[in-house]
Scaffold this motif. Structure first.
Motif, PDB file in Angstrom:
ATOM      1  N   ALA A 175       0.830  -1.214   0.000  1.00 12.61           N
ATOM      2  CA  ALA A 175       0.000   0.000   0.000  1.00 12.61           C
ATOM      3  C   ALA A 175       0.859   1.256   0.000  1.00 12.61           C
ATOM      4  CB  ALA A 175      -0.937  -0.017   1.201  1.00 12.61           C
ATOM      5  N   ILE A 176       1.906   1.278   0.820  1.00 15.26           N
ATOM      6  CA  ILE A 176       2.772   2.455   0.893  1.00 15.26           C
ATOM      7  C   ILE A 176       3.566   2.618  -0.396  1.00 15.26           C
ATOM      8  CG2 ILE A 176       4.791   3.433   2.063  1.00 15.26           C
ATOM      9  CD1 ILE A 176       3.693   2.181   4.652  1.00 15.26           C
ATOM     10  N   ALA A 177       4.081   1.510  -0.926  1.00 19.74           N
ATOM     11  CA  ALA A 177       4.827   1.582  -2.178  1.00 19.74           C
ATOM     12  C   ALA A 177       3.968   2.143  -3.301  1.00 19.74           C
ATOM     13  CB  ALA A 177       5.352   0.192  -2.552  1.00 19.74           C
ATOM     14  N   ASP A 178       2.710   1.715  -3.338  1.00 20.79           N
ATOM     15  CA  ASP A 178       1.794   2.229  -4.363  1.00 20.79           C
ATOM     16  C   ASP A 178       1.473   3.699  -4.115  1.00 20.79           C
ATOM     17  OD1 ASP A 178      -0.084   1.769  -6.635  1.00 20.79           O
ATOM     18  OD2 ASP A 178      -1.582   2.246  -5.106  1.00 20.79           O
ATOM     19  N   GLY A 179       1.234   4.066  -2.856  1.00 18.64           N
ATOM     20  CA  GLY A 179       0.869   5.438  -2.549  1.00 18.64           C
ATOM     21  C   GLY A 179       1.977   6.431  -2.789  1.00 18.64           C
ATOM     22  N   LEU A 180       3.223   6.022  -2.555  1.00 21.49           N
ATOM     23  CA  LEU A 180       4.358   6.926  -2.722  1.00 21.49           C
ATOM     24  C   LEU A 180       5.117   6.691  -4.022  1.00 21.49           C
ATOM     25  CD1 LEU A 180       5.811   6.956   0.926  1.00 21.49           C
ATOM     26  CD2 LEU A 180       4.490   8.750  -0.212  1.00 21.49           C
ATOM     27  N   ASP A 181       4.667   5.728  -4.794  1.00 27.06           N
ATOM     28  CA  ASP A 181       5.313   5.400  -6.069  1.00 27.06           C
ATOM     29  C   ASP A 181       6.798   5.088  -5.857  1.00 27.06           C
ATOM     30  OD1 ASP A 181       5.510   4.904  -8.781  1.00 27.06           O
ATOM     31  OD2 ASP A 181       5.800   7.015  -9.327  1.00 27.06           O
ATOM     32  N   ILE A 182       7.049   4.210  -4.881  1.00 29.81           N
ATOM     33  CA  ILE A 182       8.411   3.771  -4.600  1.00 29.81           C
ATOM     34  C   ILE A 182       8.455   2.251  -4.647  1.00 29.81           C
ATOM     35  CG2 ILE A 182       9.040   5.789  -3.222  1.00 29.81           C
ATOM     36  CD1 ILE A 182       8.363   4.229  -0.707  1.00 29.81           C
ATOM     37  N   ALA A 183       9.650   1.692  -4.568  1.00 31.97           N
ATOM     38  CA  ALA A 183       9.798   0.239  -4.658  1.00 31.97           C
ATOM     39  C   ALA A 183       9.319  -0.431  -3.371  1.00 31.97           C
ATOM     40  CB  ALA A 183      11.264  -0.113  -4.907  1.00 31.97           C
ATOM     41  N   LEU A 184       8.763  -1.613  -3.517  1.00 33.10           N
ATOM     42  CA  LEU A 184       8.391  -2.415  -2.364  1.00 33.10           C
ATOM     43  C   LEU A 184       9.639  -2.666  -1.517  1.00 33.10           C
ATOM     44  CD1 LEU A 184       6.094  -4.110  -1.033  1.00 33.10           C
ATOM     45  CD2 LEU A 184       6.930  -6.062  -2.389  1.00 33.10           C
ATOM     46  N   GLY A 185       9.546  -2.420  -0.208  1.00 37.07           N
ATOM     47  CA  GLY A 185      10.687  -2.605   0.678  1.00 37.07           C
ATOM     48  C   GLY A 185      11.602  -1.397   0.789  1.00 37.07           C
ATOM     49  N   ALA A 186      11.273  -0.300   0.082  1.00 38.93           N
ATOM     50  CA  ALA A 186      12.100   0.906   0.168  1.00 38.93           C
ATOM     51  C   ALA A 186      11.964   1.525   1.559  1.00 38.93           C
ATOM     52  CB  ALA A 186      11.675   1.913  -0.894  1.00 38.93           C
ATOM     53  N   PRO A 187      13.021   2.184   2.057  1.00 39.89           N
ATOM     54  CA  PRO A 187      12.951   2.785   3.401  1.00 39.89           C
ATOM     55  C   PRO A 187      12.004   3.993   3.419  1.00 39.89           C
ATOM     56  CG  PRO A 187      15.000   3.397   2.320  1.00 39.89           C
ATOM     57  CD  PRO A 187      14.346   2.380   1.433  1.00 39.89           C
ATOM     58  N   CYS A 188      11.269   4.126   4.537  1.00 39.96           N
ATOM     59  CA  CYS A 188      10.336   5.234   4.707  1.00 39.96           C
ATOM     60  C   CYS A 188      10.497   5.835   6.097  1.00 39.96           C
ATOM     61  CB  CYS A 188       8.886   4.763   4.551  1.00 39.96           C
ATOM     62  SG  CYS A 188       8.479   4.120   2.912  1.00 39.96           S
ATOM     63  N   LEU A 189      10.265   7.127   6.184  1.00 36.65           N
ATOM     64  CA  LEU A 189      10.243   7.827   7.452  1.00 36.65           C
ATOM     65  C   LEU A 189       8.796   7.997   7.895  1.00 36.65           C
ATOM     66  CD1 LEU A 189      11.826   9.570   9.609  1.00 36.65           C
ATOM     67  CD2 LEU A 189      11.288  11.541   8.148  1.00 36.65           C
ATOM     68  N   VAL A 190       8.511   7.664   9.147  1.00 35.69           N
ATOM     69  CA  VAL A 190       7.147   7.765   9.675  1.00 35.69           C
ATOM     70  C   VAL A 190       7.136   8.743  10.843  1.00 35.69           C
ATOM     71  CG1 VAL A 190       5.207   6.528  10.726  1.00 35.69           C
ATOM     72  CG2 VAL A 190       6.654   5.380   9.018  1.00 35.69           C
ATOM     73  N   ILE A 191       6.211   9.697  10.790  1.00 39.48           N
ATOM     74  CA  ILE A 191       5.986  10.608  11.905  1.00 39.48           C
ATOM     75  C   ILE A 191       4.556  10.409  12.382  1.00 39.48           C
ATOM     76  CG2 ILE A 191       5.869  13.009  12.670  1.00 39.48           C
ATOM     77  CD1 ILE A 191       7.896  13.709  10.530  1.00 39.48           C
ATOM     78  N   GLU A 192       4.418  10.013  13.642  1.00 37.96           N
ATOM     79  CA  GLU A 192       3.101   9.887  14.258  1.00 37.96           C
ATOM     80  C   GLU A 192       2.960  11.022  15.264  1.00 37.96           C
ATOM     81  OE1 GLU A 192       1.710   5.481  14.627  1.00 37.96           O
ATOM     82  OE2 GLU A 192       3.872   5.530  15.053  1.00 37.96           O
ATOM     83  N   ARG A 193       1.876  11.785  15.097  1.00 42.78           N
ATOM     84  CA  ARG A 193       1.706  12.979  15.917  1.00 42.78           C
ATOM     85  C   ARG A 193       0.364  12.952  16.614  1.00 42.78           C
ATOM     86  NH1 ARG A 193       1.291  16.890  12.062  1.00 42.78           N
ATOM     87  NH2 ARG A 193       3.547  16.859  11.834  1.00 42.78           N
TER      88      ARG A 193
END
Length: 247
Positions: A198-216
């Protein structure tokens, strides 16, 4: 908008009247009618509209200041309180303004927006135990037509009732909240993940690519306002804080 005229019997009803003044001003602040930075009518203006003494007005404004909803400035008057930031990392950014400051064109796509009774997961995420209504929003922010972040947000409608009427097809929820809803406390949790489907599709990046998450999470005093999870492509986003050591 000025305070509505509300003539009352002189000061035999002081306790009731000061509470009415406080609640009238508080409602305008909490609904966003008076946004952060808005000047509250001067004391003599409120006295004239409510037909009361300066002491009555001062008591109402003092309670609002103690609740961190307004700030009182000598000779300047009283203003809806603006949030105070601790550092660049802890600052709540307006993503639209952030992208504009980079000299890039901002884009926004609302994926879903629903109003519902909070389920157990919603209540746990917001940190509330009693039944409540929420707005659940999923959206995507872009810069120069490239995905910048995906956002998953809950807004507690008990705390922010005007969110039920906001047009989130046009206004990004973070921008709308910053401009309409005062808050007194915020918390960031920062982590790293790898992109699932879902994230790879939403951000148009490769599956397993590193992502930064901010929860506020944000609160007004002890009342939760909103909980949001923002996911950024890890290789395209970083957090920077600058601070000084003790001398």
């Amino acid at each position: 908008m000025s305070l509505a005229a509300n003539r009352a019997k002189p000061d035999m009803a002081k306790p009731t009247l000061y509470k009415q003044i406080r609640l009238d001003i508080e409602r305008r602040i909490l609904t966003g009618e008076w946004p952060p930075g808005h000047r509250i009518p001067f004391e003599h203006e409120i006295m004239a509209r409510y037909g009361c003494s300066r002491m009555t007005v001062n008591k109402a404004l003092s309670e609002l200041a103690q609740a961190d909803l307004i700030e009182r400035r000598r000779r300047a008057g009283s203003f809806v309180r603006r949030p105070q930031f601790l550092s660049a990392v802890l600052k709540i950014p307006d993503i639209r303004a952030e992208i504009g400051a980079l000299g890039r064109a901002y884009g926004y796509e609302l994926i879903s927006c629903t109003r519902r009774t909070a389920n157990a997961g919603d209540r746990a995420r917001l940190g509330v135990t009693k039944p409540c209504k929420v707005v659940a929003i999923s959206c995507r922010h872009s810069a120069d037509d490239l995905p910048f972040a995906i956002e998953d947000r809950l807004i507690d409608l008990d705390a922010v009732p005007d969110a039920a009427k906001a047009n989130f097809k046009v206004d990004p929820p973070g921008s709308w909240l910053l401009h309409h809803v005062p808050w007194t406390e915020a918390e960031h949790a920062i982590s790293a993940i790898v992109a699932d489907d879902a994230i790879a599709d939403g951000l148009d990046i490769a599956l397993g690519a590193p992502c930064l998450v901010i929860e506020r999470h944000t609160w007004r005093k002890t009342q939760p306002l909103t909980a949001v999870r923002l996911v950024y492509p890890g290789e395209q986003h970083r957090l920077v804080a600058r601070f000084r050591g003790s001398e």
